[in-house]
Write a protein that holds these residues in place. Structure first.
Motif, PDB file in Angstrom:
ATOM      1  N   LYS A   1      35.017  10.918  56.307  1.00 55.74           N
ATOM      2  CA  LYS A   1      35.285  12.349  56.138  1.00 55.74           C
ATOM      3  C   LYS A   1      36.596  12.557  55.370  1.00 55.74           C
ATOM      4  O   LYS A   1      36.675  13.398  54.487  1.00 55.74           O
ATOM      5  CB  LYS A   1      35.336  13.038  57.504  1.00 55.74           C
ATOM      6  CG  LYS A   1      35.427  14.548  57.441  1.00 55.74           C
ATOM      7  CD  LYS A   1      35.222  15.137  58.832  1.00 55.74           C
ATOM      8  CE  LYS A   1      35.412  16.624  58.878  1.00 55.74           C
ATOM      9  NZ  LYS A   1      34.462  17.396  58.110  1.00 55.74           N
ATOM     10  N   ALA A   2      37.609  11.776  55.685  1.00 56.08           N
ATOM     11  CA  ALA A   2      38.897  11.871  54.974  1.00 56.08           C
ATOM     12  C   ALA A   2      38.751  11.388  53.534  1.00 56.08           C
ATOM     13  O   ALA A   2      39.269  12.008  52.600  1.00 56.08           O
ATOM     14  CB  ALA A   2      39.962  11.064  55.703  1.00 56.08           C
ATOM     15  N   ARG A   3      38.035  10.295  53.339  1.00 56.51           N
ATOM     16  CA  ARG A   3      37.865   9.702  52.014  1.00 56.51           C
ATOM     17  C   ARG A   3      37.041  10.596  51.089  1.00 56.51           C
ATOM     18  O   ARG A   3      37.301  10.695  49.892  1.00 56.51           O
ATOM     19  CB  ARG A   3      37.210   8.330  52.161  1.00 56.51           C
ATOM     20  CG  ARG A   3      37.322   7.451  50.968  1.00 56.51           C
ATOM     21  CD  ARG A   3      36.743   6.039  51.149  1.00 56.51           C
ATOM     22  NE  ARG A   3      36.150   5.692  52.414  1.00 56.51           N
ATOM     23  CZ  ARG A   3      36.788   5.031  53.397  1.00 56.51           C
ATOM     24  NH1 ARG A   3      38.037   4.678  53.255  1.00 56.51           N
ATOM     25  NH2 ARG A   3      36.152   4.728  54.510  1.00 56.51           N
ATOM     26  N   ALA A   4      36.054  11.274  51.657  1.00 56.47           N
ATOM     27  CA  ALA A   4      35.156  12.110  50.854  1.00 56.47           C
ATOM     28  C   ALA A   4      35.881  13.304  50.249  1.00 56.47           C
ATOM     29  O   ALA A   4      35.404  13.905  49.291  1.00 56.47           O
ATOM     30  CB  ALA A   4      33.985  12.594  51.716  1.00 56.47           C
ATOM     31  N   GLY A   5      37.028  13.630  50.807  1.00 53.78           N
ATOM     32  CA  GLY A   5      37.798  14.743  50.255  1.00 53.78           C
ATOM     33  C   GLY A   5      37.191  16.072  50.640  1.00 53.78           C
ATOM     34  O   GLY A   5      36.415  16.184  51.575  1.00 53.78           O
ATOM     35  N   GLY A   6      37.570  17.062  49.895  1.00 57.29           N
ATOM     36  CA  GLY A   6      37.154  18.409  50.261  1.00 57.29           C
ATOM     37  C   GLY A   6      38.116  18.956  51.289  1.00 57.29           C
ATOM     38  O   GLY A   6      38.479  18.270  52.239  1.00 57.29           O
ATOM     39  N   HIS A   7      38.550  20.140  51.081  1.00 59.77           N
ATOM     40  CA  HIS A   7      39.565  20.730  51.944  1.00 59.77           C
ATOM     41  C   HIS A   7      38.963  21.274  53.232  1.00 59.77           C
ATOM     42  O   HIS A   7      37.923  21.913  53.221  1.00 59.77           O
ATOM     43  CB  HIS A   7      40.293  21.854  51.195  1.00 59.77           C
ATOM     44  CG  HIS A   7      41.491  22.352  51.915  1.00 59.77           C
ATOM     45  ND1 HIS A   7      42.718  21.758  51.797  1.00 59.77           N
ATOM     46  CD2 HIS A   7      41.652  23.365  52.795  1.00 59.77           C
ATOM     47  CE1 HIS A   7      43.585  22.392  52.560  1.00 59.77           C
ATOM     48  NE2 HIS A   7      42.954  23.374  53.187  1.00 59.77           N
ATOM     49  N   VAL A   8      39.612  21.000  54.339  1.00 57.79           N
ATOM     50  CA  VAL A   8      39.266  21.556  55.642  1.00 57.79           C
ATOM     51  C   VAL A   8      40.411  22.474  56.037  1.00 57.79           C
ATOM     52  O   VAL A   8      41.569  22.060  56.029  1.00 57.79           O
ATOM     53  CB  VAL A   8      39.078  20.446  56.701  1.00 57.79           C
ATOM     54  CG1 VAL A   8      38.815  21.041  58.072  1.00 57.79           C
ATOM     55  CG2 VAL A   8      37.957  19.506  56.292  1.00 57.79           C
ATOM     56  N   ASP A   9      40.115  23.727  56.346  1.00 53.49           N
ATOM     57  CA  ASP A   9      41.181  24.671  56.679  1.00 53.49           C
ATOM     58  C   ASP A   9      41.849  24.377  58.016  1.00 53.49           C
ATOM     59  O   ASP A   9      43.071  24.378  58.109  1.00 53.49           O
ATOM     60  CB  ASP A   9      40.646  26.111  56.706  1.00 53.49           C
ATOM     61  CG  ASP A   9      40.471  26.699  55.317  1.00 53.49           C
ATOM     62  OD1 ASP A   9      41.097  26.198  54.363  1.00 53.49           O
ATOM     63  OD2 ASP A   9      39.702  27.665  55.182  1.00 53.49           O
TER      64      ASP A   9
END
Length: 133
Positions: A78-86
């Motif tokens: 999940k961290a590696r895949a990127g994409g911002h989590v608010d």
């Protein structure tokens, strides 16, 4: 039987077994503040997974178990895949859902913290506890 085997066979469960993942530190895109968007920051994950009653016996009989490695890989991906989590709350919920998809996991506590937000605080974040309905 050996003395070790005799001693183990006389033990009984006195509460759930707890699988631990402590202080998994990863870079991730997370945060609601404008200053947190578009960049990675350190995020620390700790997970406690309480097992269903009779867990050790189930493991011995079936070979199925709760894998801390699966949970670590889930968080890392999940961290590696990127994409911002608010919100750290959203990330904690997704980890809880993943863990509780294993029928041998009865309850999970997930702590997600950001250690670099305030100079005067060791970390800020959330701790949630969930179980299946």
């Amino acid at each position: 039987m050996s003395e070790t085997t005799d001693a183990v066979s006389t033990l009984i469960e006195d509460g759930p077994d707890t699988i631990l993942i402590e202080n998994l530190l990863l870079p991730a895109e997370i945060g609601i503040l404008d200053s947190e968007k578009g960049r990675r920051q350190s995020v620390c994950f700790s997970v406690e997974i309480e097992t269903e009653p009779g867990y050790r016996e189930t493991v011995r009989k079936t070979g199925t178990f709760v894998s801390y490695a699966d949970t670590v890989f889930f968080i890392q991906e999940k961290a590696r895949a990127g994409g911002h989590v608010d919100l750290v709350e959203d990330w904690a919920e997704s980890i809880a859902e993943f863990v509780l998809s294993n029928p041998l996991a009865a309850r999970v506590t997930v702590k997600v913290t950001k250690p670099d937000i305030f100079d005067d605080a060791g970390a800020v974040g959330i701790r949630i506890t969930r179980k299946r309905a």
